[in-house]
Structures are given as structure tokens and as C-alpha cells.
Write a protein that holds these residues in place. Structure first.
Motif, PDB file in Angstrom:
ATOM      1  N   LYS A   1       0.847  -1.179   0.000  1.00 44.34           N
ATOM      2  CA  LYS A   1       0.000   0.000   0.000  1.00 44.34           C
ATOM      3  C   LYS A   1       0.888   1.236   0.000  1.00 44.34           C
ATOM      4  N   ILE A   2       0.654   2.115  -0.957  1.00 41.12           N
ATOM      5  CA  ILE A   2       1.423   3.348  -1.077  1.00 41.12           C
ATOM      6  C   ILE A   2       0.474   4.525  -0.923  1.00 41.12           C
ATOM      7  N   ILE A   3       0.806   5.455  -0.044  1.00 37.00           N
ATOM      8  CA  ILE A   3       0.003   6.672   0.149  1.00 37.00           C
ATOM      9  C   ILE A   3       0.771   7.848  -0.427  1.00 37.00           C
ATOM     10  N   ALA A   4       0.215   8.448  -1.458  1.00 41.44           N
ATOM     11  CA  ALA A   4       0.843   9.601  -2.104  1.00 41.44           C
ATOM     12  C   ALA A   4       0.226  10.883  -1.554  1.00 41.44           C
ATOM     13  N   ILE A   5       1.066  11.767  -0.986  1.00 42.76           N
ATOM     14  CA  ILE A   5       0.591  12.998  -0.367  1.00 42.76           C
ATOM     15  C   ILE A   5       1.037  14.185  -1.213  1.00 42.76           C
ATOM     16  N   CYS A   6       0.084  14.987  -1.603  1.00 47.21           N
ATOM     17  CA  CYS A   6       0.370  16.164  -2.442  1.00 47.21           C
ATOM     18  C   CYS A   6      -0.006  17.433  -1.687  1.00 47.21           C
ATOM     19  N   GLY A   7       0.967  18.299  -1.430  1.00 43.12           N
ATOM     20  CA  GLY A   7       0.706  19.545  -0.723  1.00 43.12           C
ATOM     21  C   GLY A   7       0.203  20.634  -1.660  1.00 43.12           C
ATOM     22  N   VAL A   8      -0.825  21.355  -1.209  1.00 42.34           N
ATOM     23  CA  VAL A   8      -1.425  22.428  -2.009  1.00 42.34           C
ATOM     24  C   VAL A   8      -1.513  23.693  -1.161  1.00 42.34           C
ATOM     25  N   PHE A   9      -1.022  24.806  -1.702  1.00 38.40           N
ATOM     26  CA  PHE A   9      -1.077  26.096  -1.015  1.00 38.40           C
ATOM     27  C   PHE A   9      -2.226  26.943  -1.561  1.00 38.40           C
ATOM     28  N   GLU A  10      -2.878  27.679  -0.674  1.00 42.01           N
ATOM     29  CA  GLU A  10      -3.944  28.581  -1.093  1.00 42.01           C
ATOM     30  C   GLU A  10      -3.400  29.622  -2.061  1.00 42.01           C
ATOM     31  N   ASN A  11      -4.079  29.756  -3.198  1.00 36.42           N
ATOM     32  CA  ASN A  11      -3.720  30.736  -4.230  1.00 36.42           C
ATOM     33  C   ASN A  11      -2.378  30.415  -4.901  1.00 36.42           C
ATOM     34  N   GLY A  12      -1.839  29.236  -4.634  1.00 37.55           N
ATOM     35  CA  GLY A  12      -0.599  28.818  -5.273  1.00 37.55           C
ATOM     36  C   GLY A  12      -0.875  27.910  -6.457  1.00 37.55           C
ATOM     37  N   PHE A  13       0.166  27.505  -7.161  1.00 40.06           N
ATOM     38  CA  PHE A  13       0.002  26.602  -8.299  1.00 40.06           C
ATOM     39  C   PHE A  13      -0.423  25.226  -7.788  1.00 40.06           C
ATOM     40  N   ASP A  14      -1.575  24.739  -8.254  1.00 40.93           N
ATOM     41  CA  ASP A  14      -2.160  23.497  -7.773  1.00 40.93           C
ATOM     42  C   ASP A  14      -1.751  22.335  -8.682  1.00 40.93           C
ATOM     43  N   GLU A  15      -0.911  21.455  -8.153  1.00 42.45           N
ATOM     44  CA  GLU A  15      -0.443  20.308  -8.928  1.00 42.45           C
ATOM     45  C   GLU A  15      -1.276  19.061  -8.675  1.00 42.45           C
ATOM     46  N   SER A  16      -2.284  19.180  -7.840  1.00 39.66           N
ATOM     47  CA  SER A  16      -2.965  17.976  -7.353  1.00 39.66           C
ATOM     48  C   SER A  16      -3.728  17.226  -8.443  1.00 39.66           C
ATOM     49  N   ILE A  17      -4.256  17.938  -9.432  1.00 43.08           N
ATOM     50  CA  ILE A  17      -5.023  17.260 -10.484  1.00 43.08           C
ATOM     51  C   ILE A  17      -4.120  16.311 -11.271  1.00 43.08           C
ATOM     52  N   GLU A  18      -2.967  16.823 -11.700  1.00 45.33           N
ATOM     53  CA  GLU A  18      -2.030  15.981 -12.443  1.00 45.33           C
ATOM     54  C   GLU A  18      -1.386  14.939 -11.547  1.00 45.33           C
ATOM     55  N   ALA A  19      -1.126  15.318 -10.302  1.00 46.81           N
ATOM     56  CA  ALA A  19      -0.512  14.375  -9.368  1.00 46.81           C
ATOM     57  C   ALA A  19      -1.429  13.179  -9.112  1.00 46.81           C
ATOM     58  N   LYS A  20      -2.738  13.429  -9.047  1.00 47.53           N
ATOM     59  CA  LYS A  20      -3.676  12.327  -8.820  1.00 47.53           C
ATOM     60  C   LYS A  20      -3.658  11.344  -9.989  1.00 47.53           C
ATOM     61  N   LYS A  21      -3.524  11.860 -11.207  1.00 45.76           N
ATOM     62  CA  LYS A  21      -3.447  10.973 -12.378  1.00 45.76           C
ATOM     63  C   LYS A  21      -2.229  10.053 -12.275  1.00 45.76           C
ATOM     64  N   ILE A  22      -1.125  10.620 -11.807  1.00 44.84           N
ATOM     65  CA  ILE A  22       0.097   9.823 -11.651  1.00 44.84           C
ATOM     66  C   ILE A  22      -0.084   8.796 -10.541  1.00 44.84           C
TER      67      ILE A  22
END
Length: 401
Positions: free
Chosen positions: A87-108
């Protein structure tokens, strides 16, 4: 804890402290070409061995800090290849009003069957006393401590892509600017000045006026730290990589990362920083790291990424908050309360020039000058560090928001 004035000067000028002793200090000979890996096969194998040697073969979960960039994506791909059933848990940090990488990171994450979690980072000012107490240095830009804190809830191991930029040529914006500034007859001193110009967020044009009477500032002393990196036979861009390795990585990111993992009692596994891989990567030819004509870096890693079928973001924006946004929303009031007071420790101990601080507030207010904002936040971190470790006025658990 004692106040070392030279260390304070260095932190507030080049953001790290070259006075700290290190047995791993690289020399220009370490970057002389002796290896080759055009298809990334050796590098991929070394990364795999790094994981196998660091993580026991059991059923426990593994956490990974995942953005949408090439470094952490490769880490996840090789992690899944090495441990197909874990089991691997991938954690993606997101800052308010910052560049949001979470959409692409979730695909990966989905591609490599990892559980995906978005971690909303909040204001960097909120937990600044805690951040500073972890590293025991006047640091403020250690956002990864929140990733480690979250990872510890789910796993005892945290895999990261730390070190890939320094070893495989990831700072293409810096190389490009350095090449533009460089003249064919430049000696080490001119190269050093141009290198520091490529890091100009770490200092301000009136840097000599920033300090109080107790700190003697001299640019020539700073320049001499860099002489071994630029006074040698390496290609100028390899010299930049050597300076980045010894500075940003060895004296900054590595000790900070270790302090964070020790604090949260989680084993950090930066697989690019395996000793065998460091030795191998340093000696790769420059043309396998960086293409000057196309201004593309990490060429070896790109070969690995293509072979593993990773669709990462091409131009990564970096893992950091929107500074001006956070300043206007939270930081300005906090900095005013700590720094626009002549009874603050940094002024009482004659470490910082109060008049410079007032000017810095104006530069941010009227010009939106990010360089002065960076310095002002660093000075806030220094004031908090003194109040935690020297005068014991402030608890590390204190939240500023």
C-alpha cells in the motif's frame, strides 16, 4: 544556545551556512566526467537498489511526497515496480492561491495504484515557531515538515525526490540566466558574482545596510566561500551544479530534511541521495544532464520517465506558497507586531538595522518587491529563533495565526 553572528550573516545572505563542517563536501574532482548513462538504465537500477536497501520487504504502508513533476513521479513509479503489492500513500501539498499540482498528481498516483491525499498547507506563518524549533535554525521555508507530519499518521517511511535537481541538472532557469551573464574571460570572482545574481532572492541590493552594528558584513568574505567551486577546470554550468550541491543541498536541504524526519520519527528515504547514486550522478557528463541549446535539464531522468510511461508536468512551478498573497492575508500584521518594535531582540542585540526593516516594509507595500519580502520573513524567523532558543520568551507550540 549561543548566537553565532557569522552564521546569522550567512543565513540572511545566501540562505545557508557554509561554516558548518561536513565530511561530504564535494570538490570539483567529484564532478569530473567518468560515467555515462544515456538511457538512464544504471540510474534506474541504483534508485531501485536504494529503495530495496532502505525499506524492509513486509506489508507495511509506504508514504511518498508526490507532486506532478518528474522527480517524485519517478520515485513513485520505481516504488511501485519494486513493491508491486504494498500500500502506497501519495501525499500532495497544495497552497492557497498557489500553483495546484494535485489534479495531475492524482493521475500519476492512479496510474501506479497509490492512495492519493491532498494536504492543504495553510499559511506558512501559522506554525513558524514549530518549524524553527524543528530545524533549530532561523528557517521558515521548510513546508515539507507538514508532509512528514501527515505521512507519520499512515506510515513509517516517507519517500521523496530530494536531490534530483542538484544531481541531474534541474535548475534550468538558473543555468540559462548564468549562461546569459557569462563572459568567456570571466574568472572565479566574476562567475561567483553572476552565480549569486542567479540566486538574487536570497539577498537585496542594499544587503550591507541590513545588519546592525554587531555583524560585520563584507561581500568579499561571502565570495571567497565560492572560490573552490568556480576556480577549477570544470565547465561553467558544472561549476554551478557543484555550488548548488554543496550549498543548497549539503548545507541546507539535507540537514533540514533529517531534522524533520527525526522530529516526527519517520524514516525519510530520499532515494536520489543514496551514496552510490550521488557518486555516479556527479560524474555523469554535462550533456547527459543539461542541453544548453534547448534549455532542458534532467535528460537522464527524462529517459527513465519515458521508459516507465510517466506523464509528468513539463515545466514544474515549484513547491512553495504564494508569498505576496500569504503576506497580505496573514504575514504583514505578524511581521509588524514582531519587527516594527525597537524592543525586538534583533535590535536590542544590534543584529539587524531597524531603519532597513522600515524601508523593507515600504518596498513590499509600494513595489511588491519579493526580494525584500523574502529577507523580511527571514528576519522574522531570526527574531522567533532568538525568542525560542536564546531568551526563552516564546514556546515552539505557539501558533501565530
Amino acid at each position: 544556545m549561543q548566537i553565532n553572528k557569522n552564521q546569522i550573516r550567512n543565513y540572511l545572505t545566501i540562505r545557508y551556512d557554509p561554516l558548518i563542517n561536513s565530511s561530504h563536501l564535494a570538490t570539483w574532482n567529484d564532478f569530473e566526467t567518468q560515467t555515462s548513462d544515456p538511457h538512464g538504465l544504471v540510474t534506474e537500477n541504483l534508485l531501485t537498489l536504494s529503495l530495496k536497501n532502505s525499506i524492509p520487504d513486509d506489508n507495511k504502508s509506504i508514504a511518498i511526497s508526490l507532486s506532478s513533476g518528474i522527480d517524485s513521479s519517478i520515485c513513485l513509479a520505481i516504488l511501485r515496480k519494486t513493491f508491486p503489492k504494498r500500500k502506497i500513500i501519495a501525499i500532495c501539498g497544495v497552497f492557497e492561491n498557489g500553483f495546484d499540482e494535485s489534479i495531475e498528481a492524482k493521475k500519476i498516483a492512479d496510474k501506479f495504484s497509490a492512495e492519493f491525499k491532498i494536504l492543504h498547507m495553510g499559511s506558512m506563518f501559522t506554525n513558524m515557531p514549530e518549524i524553527i524549533s524543528i530545524s533549530k535554525r532561523p528557517r521558515w521555508n521548510t513546508y515539507t515538515h507538514l508532509i512528514a507530519k501527515e505521512a507519520k499518521k499512515k506510515a513509517n517511511f516517507l519517500v521523496t525526490g530530494d536531490g534530483a535537481d542538484e544531481l541531474f541538472g534541474g535548475y534550468v532557469f538558473r543555468y540559462h540566466k548564468f549562461n546569459q551573464l557569462l563572459k568567456s574571460k570571466d574568472q572565479w570572482l566574476e562567475k561567483t558574482k553572476k552565480y549569486l545574481e542567479c540566486h538574487n532572492r536570497d539577498w537585496v541590493p542594499d544587503q550591507n545596510n541590513l545588519f546592525g552594528k554587531c555583524i560585520k558584513f563584507n561581500w568579499n568574505e561571502i565570495y571567497n566561500y565560492f572560490k573552490p567551486y568556480f576556480h577549477n577546470a570544470l565547465d561553467p554550468i558544472s561549476q554551478v551544479m557543484l555550488a548548488d550541491f554543496n550549498g543548497k543541498l549539503l548545507f541546507d536541504f539535507i540537514p533540514t530534511g533529517k531534522a524533520i524526519s527525526d522530529y516526527y520519527k519517520i524514516k525519510s528515504i530520499p532515494i536520489f541521495l543514496d551514496a552510490s547514486l550521488i557518486t555516479f550522478a556527479q560524474k555523469l557528463p554535462l550533456h547527459q544532464k543539461y542541453d544548453n541549446k534547448t534549455n532542458r535539464g534532467k535528460l537522464v531522468l527524462r529517459a527513465i520517465s519515458k521508459r516507465l510511461g510517466i506523464n509528468h508536468i513539463e515545466e514544474k512551478k515549484g513547491f512553495s506558497p504564494s508569498l505576496l498573497f500569504d503576506w497580505q492575508k496573514n504575514g504583514k500584521e505578524i511581521c509588524q507586531s514582531f519587527l516594527l518594535n525597537k524592543n525586538s531582540q534583533i535590535y536590542k542585540k544590534n543584529l539587524i538595522n531597524y531603519d532597513w526593516t522600515v524601508k523593507a516594509f515600504d518596498k513590499i507595500e509600494f513595489d511588491g518587491d519579493i526580494r525584500y519580502l523574502n529577507r523580511l520573513i527571514s528576519i522574522l524567523a531570526l527574531e522567533i529563533w532568538i525568542k525560542i532558543f536564546v531568551t526563552n520568551e516564546l514556546k515552539s507550540t505557539k501558533k501565530l495565526i
